[in-house]
Design a protein around this motif. Sequence first.
Motif, PDB file in Angstrom:
ATOM      1  N   ALA A 144      17.789 -61.471  12.075  1.00 40.27           N
ATOM      2  CA  ALA A 144      17.408 -62.217  11.100  1.00 40.27           C
ATOM      3  C   ALA A 144      16.856 -63.614  11.710  1.00 40.27           C
ATOM      4  CB  ALA A 144      18.852 -62.994  10.597  1.00 40.27           C
ATOM      5  N   PRO A 145      16.117 -64.362  11.111  1.00 41.24           N
ATOM      6  CA  PRO A 145      15.246 -65.629  11.607  1.00 41.24           C
ATOM      7  C   PRO A 145      16.269 -66.707  12.096  1.00 41.24           C
ATOM      8  CG  PRO A 145      14.873 -65.548   9.241  1.00 41.24           C
ATOM      9  CD  PRO A 145      15.658 -64.306   9.493  1.00 41.24           C
ATOM     10  N   ILE A 146      15.936 -67.587  12.968  1.00 42.13           N
ATOM     11  CA  ILE A 146      16.709 -68.597  13.386  1.00 42.13           C
ATOM     12  C   ILE A 146      15.757 -69.936  13.138  1.00 42.13           C
ATOM     13  CG2 ILE A 146      17.529 -70.051  15.471  1.00 42.13           C
ATOM     14  CD1 ILE A 146      17.890 -67.234  17.247  1.00 42.13           C
ATOM     15  N   HIS A 147      16.509 -70.683  12.179  1.00 41.66           N
ATOM     16  CA  HIS A 147      15.826 -71.846  11.818  1.00 41.66           C
ATOM     17  C   HIS A 147      16.661 -73.380  12.579  1.00 41.66           C
ATOM     18  CE1 HIS A 147      15.709 -69.070   8.364  1.00 41.66           C
ATOM     19  NE2 HIS A 147      14.394 -69.689   8.431  1.00 41.66           N
ATOM     20  N   GLY A 163      12.877 -68.635  16.179  1.00 35.74           N
ATOM     21  CA  GLY A 163      13.117 -67.495  16.810  1.00 35.74           C
ATOM     22  C   GLY A 163      13.889 -66.598  15.958  1.00 35.74           C
ATOM     23  N   ALA A 164      14.321 -65.430  16.519  1.00 34.00           N
ATOM     24  CA  ALA A 164      15.138 -64.617  15.770  1.00 34.00           C
ATOM     25  C   ALA A 164      16.378 -64.163  16.484  1.00 34.00           C
ATOM     26  CB  ALA A 164      14.339 -63.503  15.701  1.00 34.00           C
ATOM     27  N   VAL A 165      17.331 -63.592  15.695  1.00 40.13           N
ATOM     28  CA  VAL A 165      18.621 -62.934  16.387  1.00 40.13           C
ATOM     29  C   VAL A 165      18.862 -61.415  15.872  1.00 40.13           C
ATOM     30  CG1 VAL A 165      20.224 -64.068  14.326  1.00 40.13           C
ATOM     31  CG2 VAL A 165      20.964 -63.190  17.062  1.00 40.13           C
ATOM     32  N   GLU A 178       8.778 -61.984   7.536  1.00 37.88           N
ATOM     33  CA  GLU A 178       9.431 -61.851   6.207  1.00 37.88           C
ATOM     34  C   GLU A 178      10.523 -63.176   5.958  1.00 37.88           C
ATOM     35  OE1 GLU A 178      10.639 -57.975   5.340  1.00 37.88           O
ATOM     36  OE2 GLU A 178       8.902 -57.183   6.332  1.00 37.88           O
ATOM     37  N   ASN A 179      10.804 -63.938   6.934  1.00 39.06           N
ATOM     38  CA  ASN A 179      11.801 -64.848   6.735  1.00 39.06           C
ATOM     39  C   ASN A 179      12.775 -64.397   6.014  1.00 39.06           C
ATOM     40  OD1 ASN A 179      12.878 -67.587   7.109  1.00 39.06           O
ATOM     41  ND2 ASN A 179      11.616 -68.316   5.316  1.00 39.06           N
ATOM     42  N   ARG A 180      13.648 -63.500   6.503  1.00 40.49           N
ATOM     43  CA  ARG A 180      14.605 -62.902   5.903  1.00 40.49           C
ATOM     44  C   ARG A 180      15.428 -62.026   6.617  1.00 40.49           C
ATOM     45  NH1 ARG A 180      14.489 -57.813   3.936  1.00 40.49           N
ATOM     46  NH2 ARG A 180      12.540 -56.527   4.059  1.00 40.49           N
ATOM     47  N   THR A 181      16.796 -61.523   6.527  1.00 43.64           N
ATOM     48  CA  THR A 181      17.423 -60.784   7.279  1.00 43.64           C
ATOM     49  C   THR A 181      16.876 -59.156   6.880  1.00 43.64           C
ATOM     50  OG1 THR A 181      19.425 -62.190   7.255  1.00 43.64           O
ATOM     51  CG2 THR A 181      19.853 -59.626   7.631  1.00 43.64           C
TER      52      THR A 181
END
Length: 613
Positions: free
Chosen positions: A147-150, A158-160, A120-123
């Motif tokens: 949240a996603p990592i950019h 990735g994600a955190v 979903e590219n969002r927190t």
Amino acid sequence: MRRGTMEPEDVLPNANEPKGDAQAPDDVFLQKLKEIRLTEVEAALQASQEWAQATLNSIGDAVVTTDLACRITYLNSVAEKLTGWSRTDAMGRPLTEVLILVNGQTQQTAVNPALRAMEENRTVGLAIDSVLIRKDGSPLEIEDSAAPIHDRDGVIRGAVIVFHDACQSPIQSSKLAYQAQHDALTGLPNRILLAERLSRAIGLAKRHQHKVALIYLDLDDFKPINDSLGHSVGDSLLQAVASRLSECVRDTDTVCRQGGDEFVVLLSEIEKPQDAAGIAEKILTALATPYQIDTHELRITTSIGISLYPDHGINAPMLLNNADTAMYHAKENGCNHYQLFRTDMVTQREQRHHIEFQLRQALKDNALFLNFQPRIDIATGLMCSAEALVRWRNPLLGLVQPSAFLPVAEARGLIGPIGHWVLVEVCRQLQAWREEGMAIVPIAVNMSAMELRDKSLPARIAHILSKTGLDAHFLELEMTESSLVYHEDDVSIATLAALSRLGIRIAIDDFGTGTTSLKRLKCVPLDTLNIAPCFVHDMLDSQENAGFIEALIHFGQNLSLRVIAKGVETQAQLDRLAMLGCDGAQGFLLGKPLSAQDFTTLLGSGKPLGPHS
């Protein structure tokens, strides 16, 4: 060239100089300079990473990062502690293996938050009631977000996930504190919060010289409703009761659910006992109004006990105990009213506890016995049936009156075992008389509201009849109108219908003293209508009373029911009943309750008991 300094152009190769295979001294110097700069960048990057890691390890939240495939790329020290995984063991493993999340209510696997954040590219927040299953299998309620990592180009890499122990949050701590002090079903304060408020109220009353009242309530006949209509209906009824109770008191007072169907109302400041009595009367009226729960119209009453500070106790335990004592006194004296505590109630309660203990022992020792009171056919004077009456001869107290032990049995949950024993004994005795060649008559057994709402009753009686060999039509079951005050589709109606199909006779006892509607009565598969003794006693006092008895007789006979008048004590009463066309009669004039041996003699005599004897 300036001496002592090196300019960039000094180290650059001259385009006019010849090139060879050997590296010029200036090239070597340039390479070393590049290596120095690379080392410095690596050192700065290492320092930055160490600083970032130290920062992440110093915060109170757990931090977990993943790559695009949801494989673990980092855990901080808090994440290691909460998950039970070391960073070394977790690196490269699937997130769903290290961070196992389930719904705390359903125990179903929760949606992967890192995957959601990337898709979903969002927190995104963790689901409510998220529980982490740690490496050792132990559960831990957590909360927070993912949240996603950019990268610098905005591409997701990735994600955190950041989370913490939910029990450590202020909101959760407040929630837990509230839950510890309030009833989950009704939202009312529980006994823990009541104890705190009662102690505070006593302290203020002592300082300002006023009174505190404690009102202890127990709902009458709640258990049969709960058992017959289900716990969902029972819970809704308790919630409705809680709401009505709250409307009866001031904001400064406390309504508490003590447990089960018991409630306590704390009146924190009153001037005189009448103030508490007024609230009690208000509560009785409010709770007696019918409740509409789903499709059921339910009626329920309550028994109330009241204790006052400092009159009946100087601390919370004394006031609670004495209010409870007064409540039981109210319940055993007819229900649906209140009693103010008196010191003599303590002695009476001790006596009731003693009776309860000995009554339990009597059931174990088979120390109960039956008497049988005959009923006659008025037209012939011959015995047409009889009523079984349970009796108890206590080795210390002697013959204990039913009025003394049956209310105790009802209040303490012993009426069911006693009722079952009576059914077995009546069927056994009837079949024994029959096998001896006696011309037996139907025997009536009284049934409580609790017994009628026992779904297993038809099956149990069918088993008793089968085991003893008795024909079902020799057994008659009697219930009062108060046993039939609930909605038409409750279990008692279904139970009576099942009993009637077995061939068992059904009678309504003490007719005219209850509040059963005609619509309700129509649903009951009746065979017999018993007129209450109070109407028989008054029938000769006035024409109006005689007219009422006549109306009851015609009412029953128009419904094709056999009508029995109870409490007949004089010949004049019997003569009037005969003139009015009543079918049968029972009372001391016709025969007192007899032991099994004396009743056997009466069965064998075949003599009329009424005016034809």
